[in-house]
Write an enzyme that holds these catalytic residues in place. Structure first.
Site, PDB file in Angstrom:
ATOM      1  CE1 TYR A  83      -3.960   2.189   0.304  1.00 37.52           C
ATOM      2  CE2 TYR A  83      -2.637   3.517   1.565  1.00 37.52           C
ATOM      3  CZ  TYR A  83      -3.717   3.048   0.676  1.00 37.52           C
ATOM      4  OH  TYR A  83      -4.735   4.324   0.840  1.00 37.52           O
ATOM      5  CG  PHE A 135      -6.671  18.546 -24.152  1.00 35.99           C
ATOM      6  CD1 PHE A 135      -6.531  18.101 -25.526  1.00 35.99           C
ATOM      7  CD2 PHE A 135      -6.712  17.590 -22.967  1.00 35.99           C
ATOM      8  CE1 PHE A 135      -6.967  16.606 -25.595  1.00 35.99           C
ATOM      9  CE2 PHE A 135      -7.098  16.333 -23.230  1.00 35.99           C
ATOM     10  CZ  PHE A 135      -7.128  15.875 -24.805  1.00 35.99           C
ATOM     11  CB  THR A 136     -11.361  18.138 -24.080  1.00 36.45           C
ATOM     12  OG1 THR A 136     -10.287  17.085 -23.982  1.00 36.45           O
ATOM     13  CG2 THR A 136     -11.837  18.541 -25.268  1.00 36.45           C
ATOM     14  CG  ASP A 226      -0.498  18.635 -21.386  1.00 39.74           C
ATOM     15  OD1 ASP A 226      -0.063  17.285 -21.423  1.00 39.74           O
ATOM     16  OD2 ASP A 226      -2.076  18.854 -21.496  1.00 39.74           O
ATOM     17  CE  LYS A 269      -3.701  10.744 -24.335  1.00 39.98           C
ATOM     18  NZ  LYS A 269      -3.810  12.170 -23.645  1.00 39.98           N
ATOM     19  NE  ARG A 393      -9.944  15.984 -29.452  1.00 41.01           N
ATOM     20  CZ  ARG A 393     -10.708  15.576 -28.560  1.00 41.01           C
ATOM     21  NH1 ARG A 393     -12.152  15.961 -28.423  1.00 41.01           N
ATOM     22  NH2 ARG A 393     -10.116  14.972 -27.521  1.00 41.01           N
ATOM     23  CG  PHE A 460     -15.889  15.055 -26.920  1.00 41.09           C
ATOM     24  CD1 PHE A 460     -15.521  16.152 -26.131  1.00 41.09           C
ATOM     25  CD2 PHE A 460     -14.871  14.071 -26.917  1.00 41.09           C
ATOM     26  CE1 PHE A 460     -14.596  16.160 -25.019  1.00 41.09           C
ATOM     27  CE2 PHE A 460     -13.982  14.190 -25.963  1.00 41.09           C
ATOM     28  CZ  PHE A 460     -13.824  15.194 -25.114  1.00 41.09           C
TER      29      PHE A 460
HETATM   30  C1  LIG Z   1      -4.787  12.923 -23.089  1.00 41.49           C
HETATM   31  C2  LIG Z   1      -4.541  14.205 -22.730  1.00 41.49           C
HETATM   32  C3  LIG Z   1      -4.853  14.669 -21.538  1.00 41.49           C
HETATM   33  C4  LIG Z   1      -5.654  13.993 -20.531  1.00 41.49           C
HETATM   34  O1  LIG Z   1      -4.939  12.781 -20.016  1.00 41.49           O
HETATM   35  P1  LIG Z   1      -5.781  11.519 -19.735  1.00 41.49           P
HETATM   36  O2  LIG Z   1      -4.822  10.412 -19.182  1.00 41.49           O
HETATM   37  O3  LIG Z   1      -6.865  11.142 -20.785  1.00 41.49           O
HETATM   38  O4  LIG Z   1      -6.796  11.913 -18.376  1.00 41.49           O
HETATM   39  C5  LIG Z   1      -4.409  16.152 -21.098  1.00 41.49           C
HETATM   40  N1  LIG Z   1      -3.575  16.747 -22.069  1.00 41.49           N
HETATM   41  C6  LIG Z   1      -3.389  16.325 -23.250  1.00 41.49           C
HETATM   42  C7  LIG Z   1      -2.661  17.017 -24.477  1.00 41.49           C
HETATM   43  C8  LIG Z   1      -3.977  15.010 -23.660  1.00 41.49           C
HETATM   44  O5  LIG Z   1      -3.657  14.645 -24.896  1.00 41.49           O
END
Ligand SMILES: *Cc1c(COP(=O)(O)O)cnc(C)c1O
Length: 469
Positions: A83, A135-136, A226, A269, A393, A460
Site C-alpha cells: 500500500y 485541451f478538453t 502539459d 501517450k 475534434r 463529445f
Molecule cells: C490525453 C490528454 C490529457 C488527459 O489525460 P488522460 O490520461 O486522458 O486523463 C491531457 N492533455 C493532453 C494534451 C492529452 O492529450
C-alpha cells in the site's frame, strides 16, 4: 554510416523501419456493411459509443492504446503491491527525475487526475490561465477551479494549411496583452503544451519556451507544461530547429522541461502504458499541496491510483519511449499516412503533426454547415465505409460557452485519425487511406447530422446524433 537519421539521404530509396519485431498478435476483423450500419445507428453516430469489437482498425485515440514491450510486460511481474512505499514508485520517481528533470513526483491514475491537482493547487476564483490552445480536460479543470482559459497560441495555429514549422508556439505578445488587461497577480501560470493536440499535434520550439520563460520570470508568473507528447515535440525540435540536430531527444526534453516549473502527464501517450499519469513540480510548497489532495482523490502519494505493476511498466516505458529510433519511426508512420492522403488531394492539416492526421472537415464537406457537425459526419462515414474508427475534434468537442449557452464554433473543424504507438503496420495505413479516399469520392452526396442527446460536460464523449436526410 546508416542509422535511422541518415538512411534515405544517401540513396534514391532506403526506407526506415520500426525498431521492433512482433512477438504476439491480436486478431482483428471487419464486420459486414449491414452490421456496421446497425452498429453506427446504435451508437448514435458517435464513434465513442461504438463497441470496439465492431471496429476493424481503431484510430480513435493514441491514449492507452500503445503496445507494451516484452520488457514492460516483464516489469508487470515485478509489481510490489505494498500500500505504501512500493519499490515500483521509487523506480518511477527516478525515471521522471532522470528524463524530465523535475524534483517532486506525484503519481495519478491518468493525466486528468494530475490536471485536477495542479488546477486546484494553483488557481483561485477569478484567475486567468493563458495557454497554447485549449485541451478538453485541461480547460475544464481550470474552469472548475474558478479560472478562465485564454488562448494565446500564434494565429497560424488556427489555419489548417499554414506551413509554420512550430505552429504550437505561444504568441508572447498575447500573453503580454493579457497581463496588461487583468494584471500578472491574476495569472498563476501559463499552461504550455507540447505538442498541441487540438492544433494537430503541432510542436513548440525551444526558442519559444526560452522566451516565454524569460518573460514570465519578469512578471512572476509560473510556467507549467502539459508533457503528454513532449517526446514527439522534442523530435520536431531535433528535426527543425537550428542547433539541435546532433542532440538526442532525451537531451532536448531535459532542456525544454528546464524552462518550466513542473508538468502534468498523461502517461497513456508518450510513456507507452495503457493506464497512468503523474504530476511533477519543482516548488516544494506546490508538491505539498498536491500530495495533500492526491490522497483524497487518487490514492496514497506513492501510488496515486496505479497498481505497483503499472508503475513499473510506466518507469520502463518512460525510458523506452524517449529513444530516438522509437520516436522517429512513430512520427514517420503518421507522416506516411499523411503523404498518401495529400497525394490524393484529401484536405488535411499541414504540416502533419506527431500523433495523428487531422482531416479538415470544413474543406472535405464544404456544403455541411458547422451546426450540422461536419467532422462528426466524416468520422461516421469513415466507420460506415471500412470499420475504421476516428474521432471528432470540432464544434462538438468545443462544447458550449458557459456564459451564453451557445455552441463554441472553433476555427478548426477536424476529424482526428490517431495512430497508436507500436500497434499497426504500414498495410493498415494503406487501408485507412484508401477508405478515406472512398468517402471523399462520395462527399457531394453526403449529408450532415442532427444532435439528439447532449450531456452537460465533455459532450463529445456521449452525445448522440441522427443522419439528416
Ligand atoms: C490525453 C490528454 C490529457 C488527459 O489525460 P488522460 O490520461 O486522458 O486523463 C491531457 N492533455 C493532453 C494534451 C492529452 O492529450
Amino acid at each position: 554510416m546508416s542509422d535511422i537519421k541518415t538512411m534515405g539521404q544517401q540513396f534514391g530509396r532506403r526506407s526506415w523501419a520500426e525498431p521492433w519485431k512482433i512477438k504476439m498478435v491480436e486478431p482483428i476483423h471487419m464486420i459486414t456493411r449491414a452490421e456496421r450500419e446497425k452498429a453506427a445507428a446504435d451508437a448514435g453516430y458517435n464513434t465513442f459509443l461504438l463497441r470496439s469489437e465492431d471496429v476493424y482498425i481503431d484510430l480513435l485515440t493514441d491514449s492507452g492504446t500503445s503496445a507494451m514491450s516484452d520488457r514492460q510486460w516483464s516489469g508487470m511481474m515485478m509489481g510490489d503491491e505494498a500500500y505504501a512505499g512500493s519499490r515500483n514508485f521509487y523506480n518511477l520517481e527516478n525515471a521522471i527525475q532522470t528524463y524530465y528533470g523535475y524534483k517532486h513526483i506525484i503519481p495519478t491514475h491518468q493525466g486528468r487526475g494530475a490536471e485536477h491537482l495542479i488546477s486546484q493547487a494553483l488557481i483561485k476564483k477569478g484567475d486567468y490561465i493563458p495557454g497554447n490552445m485549449y485541451f478538453t480536460t485541461t480547460r475544464l479543470h481550470q474552469e472548475l477551479a474558478g479560472g478562465t482559459f485564454v488562448d494565446v497560441i500564434i494565429d497560424q495555429a488556427h489555419d489548417p494549411i499554414d506551413p509554420h514549422l512550430f505552429k504550437g508556439n505561444v504568441d508572447i505578445d498575447k500573453v503580454k496583452a493579457l497581463v496588461k488587461k487583468v494584471g500578472a497577480e491574476n495569472i498563476p501560470y501559463v499552461s504550455l503544451a507540447g505538442t498541441v493536440n487540438m492544433a494537430g499535434g503541432q510542436p513548440v520550439s525551444m526558442q519559444n519556451a526560452r522566451e516565454l520563460r524569460a518573460y514570465c520570470d519578469s512578471q512572476g508568473i509560473a510556467v507549467y507544461l502539459d508533457a503528454t507528447r513532449m517526446y514527439e515535440n522534442a523530435f520536431f525540435i531535433q528535426e527543425r530547429e537550428e542547433g539541435y540536430a546532433e542532440k538526442s531527444i532525451a537531451e532536448i526534453l531535459l532542456e525544454f522541461c528546464s524552462y518550466t516549473d513542473g508538468a502534468w502527464m498523461s502517461a497513456k501517450k508518450d510513456n507507452l502504458v495503457n493506464i497512468g499519469g503523474w504530476l511533477a513540480v519543482n516548488d516544494p510548497k506546490v508538491a505539498e499541496q498536491a500530495r495533500t489532495m492526491v490522497v483524497v482523490y487518487e490514492g496514497l502519494h506513492t501510488y496515486g491510483g496505479m497498481a505497483g505493476r503499472d508503475m513499473e511498466a510506466l518507469a520502463i516505458g518512460i525510458a523506452e519511449g524517449v529513444q530516438d529510433d522509437h520516436v522517429a519511426s512513430r512520427v514517420r508512420q503518421v507522416r506516411y499516412l499523411g503523404k498518401l492522403l495529400l497525394d490524393w488531394d484529401i484536405p488535411i492539416m499541414q504540416p502533419v503533426g506527431g500523433h495523428a492526421i487531422f482531416v479538415d472537415a470544413k474543406r472535405f464537406y464544404p456544403h455541411i454547415p458547422q451546426d450540422q457537425f461536419p467532422s462528426q459526419t466524416l468520422a461516421a462515414q469513415l466507420y460506415l465505409d471500412s470499420g475504421v474508427r476516428s474521432m471528432e475534434r470540432g464544434v462538438v468537442s468545443a462544447g458550449r460557452n458557459p456564459e451564453t449557452g451557445e455552441h463554441r464554433y472553433p476555427a478548426l473543424e477536424l476529424t482526428r485519425i490517431t495512430i497508436p504507438r507500436r500497434v499497426y503496420t504500414q498495410a493498415h495505413m494503406d487501408v485507412v487511406a484508401e477508405s478515406l479516399k472512398a468517402v471523399y469520392d462520395q462527399r457531394d452526396s453526403t449529408k450532415g447530422l442532427k444532435m439528439v442527446y447532449e450531456p452537460e460536460y465533455l459532450r463529445f464523449f456521449q452525445a448522440r446524433f441522427e443522419l439528416l436526410d
